[in-house]
Design an enzyme around this catalytic site. Structure first.
Site, PDB file in Angstrom:
ATOM      1  N   ARG A 231      41.273  26.559  25.649  1.00 47.14           N
ATOM      2  CA  ARG A 231      40.787  25.297  26.222  1.00 47.14           C
ATOM      3  C   ARG A 231      39.320  25.426  26.628  1.00 47.14           C
ATOM      4  NH1 ARG A 231      43.780  28.437  29.372  1.00 47.14           N
ATOM      5  NH2 ARG A 231      43.673  28.396  31.634  1.00 47.14           N
TER       6      ARG A 231
ATOM      7  N   CYS B  66      27.229  11.936  39.857  1.00 46.82           N
ATOM      8  CA  CYS B  66      28.487  11.642  40.550  1.00 46.82           C
ATOM      9  C   CYS B  66      28.239  10.429  41.444  1.00 46.82           C
ATOM     10  CB  CYS B  66      28.919  12.808  41.422  1.00 46.82           C
ATOM     11  SG  CYS B  66      29.111  14.337  40.486  1.00 46.82           S
TER      12      CYS B  66
ATOM     13  N   ARG C 294      28.765  23.004  41.347  1.00 47.72           N
ATOM     14  CA  ARG C 294      27.740  22.767  40.311  1.00 47.72           C
ATOM     15  C   ARG C 294      26.474  22.162  40.922  1.00 47.72           C
ATOM     16  NH1 ARG C 294      32.192  20.576  36.729  1.00 47.72           N
ATOM     17  NH2 ARG C 294      33.201  22.524  36.161  1.00 47.72           N
TER      18      ARG C 294
ATOM     19  N   ASP D 142      37.953  31.430  42.153  1.00 47.60           N
ATOM     20  CA  ASP D 142      37.269  31.565  40.876  1.00 47.60           C
ATOM     21  C   ASP D 142      36.512  32.884  40.942  1.00 47.60           C
ATOM     22  OD1 ASP D 142      36.339  30.468  38.298  1.00 47.60           O
ATOM     23  OD2 ASP D 142      36.850  28.550  39.243  1.00 47.60           O
TER      24      ASP D 142
HETATM   25  C1  LIG Z   1      39.246  25.335  35.578  1.00 45.73           C
HETATM   26  C2  LIG Z   1      38.746  25.528  34.232  1.00 45.73           C
HETATM   27  C3  LIG Z   1      39.523  25.192  33.119  1.00 45.73           C
HETATM   28  C4  LIG Z   1      40.910  24.621  33.234  1.00 45.73           C
HETATM   29  O1  LIG Z   1      41.788  25.566  33.814  1.00 45.73           O
HETATM   30  P1  LIG Z   1      43.317  25.205  34.020  1.00 45.73           P
HETATM   31  O2  LIG Z   1      43.884  26.348  34.811  1.00 45.73           O
HETATM   32  O3  LIG Z   1      43.936  25.107  32.657  1.00 45.73           O
HETATM   33  O4  LIG Z   1      43.411  23.907  34.737  1.00 45.73           O
HETATM   34  C5  LIG Z   1      38.988  25.423  31.875  1.00 45.73           C
HETATM   35  N1  LIG Z   1      37.757  25.959  31.711  1.00 45.73           N
HETATM   36  C6  LIG Z   1      36.995  26.302  32.775  1.00 45.73           C
HETATM   37  C7  LIG Z   1      35.659  26.916  32.534  1.00 45.73           C
HETATM   38  C8  LIG Z   1      37.464  26.093  34.065  1.00 45.73           C
HETATM   39  O5  LIG Z   1      36.682  26.414  35.114  1.00 45.73           O
HETATM   40  S1  SF4 Z   2      32.315  18.567  43.528  1.00 46.57           S
HETATM   41 FE1  SF4 Z   2      30.291  18.356  42.542  1.00 46.57          FE
HETATM   42  S2  SF4 Z   2      30.720  17.647  40.477  1.00 46.57           S
HETATM   43 FE2  SF4 Z   2      32.576  17.274  41.717  1.00 46.57          FE
HETATM   44  S3  SF4 Z   2      32.350  15.149  42.468  1.00 46.57           S
HETATM   45 FE3  SF4 Z   2      31.520  16.521  44.043  1.00 46.57          FE
HETATM   46  S4  SF4 Z   2      29.322  16.631  43.592  1.00 46.57           S
HETATM   47 FE4  SF4 Z   2      30.320  15.854  41.757  1.00 46.57          FE
END
Ligand SMILES: *Cc1c(COP(=O)(O)O)cnc(C)c1O
Ligand code: SF4
Length: 394
Positions: A140, A149, A158, A354
């Site tokens: 994916r 946004c 981000r 993450d």
């Molecule tokens: C979060 C994320 C996804 C989706 O992850 P799922 O666990 O399938 O929801 C895919 N690519 C990136 C880079 C992500 O940060």
């Molecule tokens: S977390 Fe970042 S990308 Fe997501 S809605 Fe808020 S400002 Fe936008």
């Protein structure tokens, strides 16, 4: 027994706008816009045009604390302050600890940095296959389609790229991303995010979604968005009619607090669910906003009532200037411990960190295995009682 309103009752058939009365707080904010009408309030483009972006305009709706005033003055081009009037009406003008306020109004702590902090904590730029496309997991991809946004969350992971200026992602960058997906047959799931994709108009969105859905090996798309929360007026029957043409579509919606689940948000989510789009929530664990089990549980109960399945709780990424928002990992583990078994299993998301630098989502769970040897697992249940499970081989 008739329990729901028909489409005709909910919508003014001339304008496709829901007949939801304004709250006193909404009336108070609307009154600051000369000539502003209820119809304007329901118009998502009016809401975008009239976002609160300056010191002067925010001072008209609340008295800022000194640390907020410095924050608003210092917030730059990236991650500008930007609050739709709808979302601003949820801010408690008297309470600097209001969860909506903490998420949307800059504070001077944003300009401090800690040694563990990074500009791109999830290593997205490093894993970027082509501009705007992150291919980290085998099957994916994350397709970033814009940088805008409705509201800029002060802890945004981000923040290096989102904001109203200096846009680099647009229709001309989509071709390379789409080509990449076409060439990578292993990609079966495309997560469309940004920025917030739903700040784009219906036509541009349809171009993106139809292009992705026309790739034979892509089984479905997901849309990552915060719009149903910060600007529910954007969820129109026209938008949903378009989505329905490209089913299956899933939606990941960023919710952080039960206060965000207003009648308008309920209405938007009910429409999304009725359009056959399953929703999951993504919640960022934030100090002072939702860093306790009762607040989280309340949010997740509210979400189940509007057919949103709690999906992830994210440990706040070590983004530059986020120290005042980050909690200990122990806080998150404690929340999970107070959810599992104590409430509906559907209300229990996965808590993830993450992996800083680009490790992807790593699940963090309370320890339920007390010991394990010779095929004997000693397990602790939600109430702290011990049980032994013996592997079949023994
Ligand atoms: C979060 C994320 C996804 C989706 O992850 P799922 O666990 O399938 O929801 C895919 N690519 C990136 C880079 C992500 O940060
Ligand atoms: S977390 Fe970042 S990308 Fe997501 S809605 Fe808020 S400002 Fe936008």
């Amino acid at each position: 027994m008739k329990t729901t309103l028909s489409q005709d009752q909910v919508f003014d058939s001339q304008t496709s706008r829901p007949n939801i009365p304004l709250t006193p707080d909404e009336e108070r904010i609307l009154a600051l816009y000369p000539g502003g009408t209820h119809a304007d309030w329901e118009d998502w483009r009016w809401q975008i045009r009239n976002r609160i972006r300056t010191l002067d305009s925010i001072q008209r709706i609340m008295k800022l604390t000194p640390w907020e005033e410095h924050g608003v003055i210092g917030a730059g081009d990236k991650l500008t302050m930007s609050i739709p009037p709808y979302f601003a009406a949820l801010i408690d003008p008297e309470d600097a600890g209001c969860p909506i306020r903490l998420q949307s109004v800059p504070q001077e702590y944003e300009f401090e940095t800690a040694p563990e902090e990074m500009l791109d904590p999830c290593g997205e730029d490093k894993s970027s296959a082509v501009h705007g496309l992150v291919h980290r997991y085998p099957d994916r991809v994350l397709f970033l389609v814009n940088e805008m946004c409705a509201m800029y969350c002060r802890y945004c992971t981000r923040s290096r790229m989102v904001g109203d200026g200096n846009h680099t992602l647009n229709a001309s960058t989509y071709d390379a991303a789409l080509n990449y997906i076409r060439q990578h047959k292993e990609v079966r799931d495309v997560l469309i995010s940004g920025g917030d994709p739903l700040t784009l108009g219906d036509r541009m969105l349809e171009y993106i979604i139809s292009s992705v859905r026309s790739i034979p090996h892509v089984e479905f798309v997901r849309i990552g968005t915060r719009i149903p929360v910060t600007l529910p007026q954007r969820i129109t029957p026209e938008l949903l009619a378009m989505f329905k043409r490209y089913s299956p579509i899933w939606m990941s919606v960023h919710f952080n607090h039960a206060k965000e689940v207003t009648p308008r948000v309920k209405h938007a989510c009910n429409m999304i669910a009725d359009a056959g789009i399953p929703m999951g929530s993504q919640t960022v664990l934030l100090r002072g906003v939702n860093d306790n089990p009762e607040v989280m549980k309340k949010l997740f109960h509210e979400l189940l009532k509007i057919r949103v399945r709690p999906y992830y709780i994210y440990q706040c990424d070590p983004i530059v200037g986020s120290r005042h928002f980050r909690t200990s990992v122990e806080t998150g583990v404690n929340i999970m411990q107070n959810l599992r078994g104590h409430t509906t299993g559907y209300a229990v998301p996965t808590y993830v960190i993450d992996g800083p630098g680009g490790g992807g989502k790593i699940p963090i769970a309370p320890e339920y295995i007390v010991s394990h040897s010779n095929g004997r697992y000693v397990l602790k249940n939600f109430a702290g009682e011990l049980y032994t499970y013996v592997d079949p081989a023994y």
